[in-house]
Design a protein around this motif. Sequence first.
Motif, mmCIF file in Angstrom:
data_model
loop_
_atom_site.group_PDB
_atom_site.id
_atom_site.type_symbol
_atom_site.label_atom_id
_atom_site.label_comp_id
_atom_site.label_asym_id
_atom_site.label_seq_id
_atom_site.Cartn_x
_atom_site.Cartn_y
_atom_site.Cartn_z
ATOM 1 N N PRO A 33 -20.917 -37.120 -51.059
ATOM 2 C CA PRO A 33 -21.588 -36.341 -50.024
ATOM 3 C C PRO A 33 -20.552 -35.472 -49.316
ATOM 4 O O PRO A 33 -19.368 -35.836 -49.263
ATOM 5 N N SER A 49 -22.643 -29.702 -40.361
ATOM 6 C CA SER A 49 -23.693 -29.874 -41.350
ATOM 7 C C SER A 49 -23.255 -30.883 -42.404
ATOM 8 O O SER A 49 -22.065 -31.093 -42.626
ATOM 9 N N TYR A 50 -24.247 -31.482 -43.042
ATOM 10 C CA TYR A 50 -24.025 -32.509 -44.067
ATOM 11 C C TYR A 50 -24.981 -32.256 -45.234
ATOM 12 O O TYR A 50 -26.109 -31.795 -45.028
ATOM 13 N N ILE A 51 -24.511 -32.593 -46.438
ATOM 14 C CA ILE A 51 -25.380 -32.498 -47.608
ATOM 15 C C ILE A 51 -25.100 -33.685 -48.509
ATOM 16 O O ILE A 51 -23.942 -34.094 -48.696
ATOM 17 N N ASN A 52 -26.154 -34.259 -49.076
ATOM 18 C CA ASN A 52 -25.958 -35.419 -49.938
ATOM 19 C C ASN A 52 -25.512 -34.976 -51.330
ATOM 20 O O ASN A 52 -25.325 -33.796 -51.603
ATOM 21 N N SER A 54 -26.886 -34.832 -54.289
ATOM 22 C CA SER A 54 -27.756 -33.990 -55.117
ATOM 23 C C SER A 54 -28.084 -32.656 -54.468
ATOM 24 O O SER A 54 -28.574 -31.735 -55.129
ATOM 25 N N GLY A 56 -30.315 -32.542 -52.100
ATOM 26 C CA GLY A 56 -31.695 -32.643 -51.675
ATOM 27 C C GLY A 56 -31.900 -33.011 -50.222
ATOM 28 O O GLY A 56 -33.001 -32.879 -49.685
ATOM 29 N N THR A 57 -30.834 -33.471 -49.565
ATOM 30 C CA THR A 57 -30.914 -33.847 -48.156
ATOM 31 C C THR A 57 -29.779 -33.174 -47.397
ATOM 32 O O THR A 57 -28.631 -33.207 -47.851
ATOM 33 N N SER A 58 -30.101 -32.600 -46.278
ATOM 34 C CA SER A 58 -29.079 -31.967 -45.445
ATOM 35 C C SER A 58 -29.408 -32.190 -43.974
ATOM 36 O O SER A 58 -30.577 -32.369 -43.608
ATOM 37 N N TYR A 59 -28.381 -32.216 -43.168
ATOM 38 C CA TYR A 59 -28.519 -32.345 -41.720
ATOM 39 C C TYR A 59 -27.736 -31.207 -41.061
ATOM 40 O O TYR A 59 -26.758 -30.724 -41.615
ATOM 41 N N SER A 71 -25.177 -25.717 -48.761
ATOM 42 C CA SER A 71 -25.640 -25.873 -50.136
ATOM 43 C C SER A 71 -24.453 -26.298 -50.984
ATOM 44 O O SER A 71 -23.306 -26.250 -50.527
#
Length: 121
Positions: A33, A49-52, A54, A56-59, A71
Amino acid sequence: QGPLVESGGGSAQSGGSLRLSCTASGLTFANYPMGWFRQAAGKEREGVSYINTSGGTSYYADFVKDRFTISRDNAKNTVYLQMNDLKPEDTAMYYCAAGGIGLLPREYNYWGQGTQVTVSS
């Protein structure tokens, strides 16, 4: 040079846009991540910001919601931060980080060297 290298920082006018990139090497990027953080002069580092793994999930932190987009392209080992409608208060050193969950800096294991973003009014 560490495993994460940021680029794309620079100067922009208020209301302008910049796109930050962070490329990983020596890591199995798709397994990590990723997060973007920033630190303004005299202030503590804060999560942006955060992204997992895949994508498919972001904060997002409240102060960048609806303006910034995170992205990732796992084939290119790269995570991006598209920053639109920039404000002078967005001026900071921006860092990418790998291995954590969410927006807390202490959760992350690997850090880039940072790229400076300066926004003028």
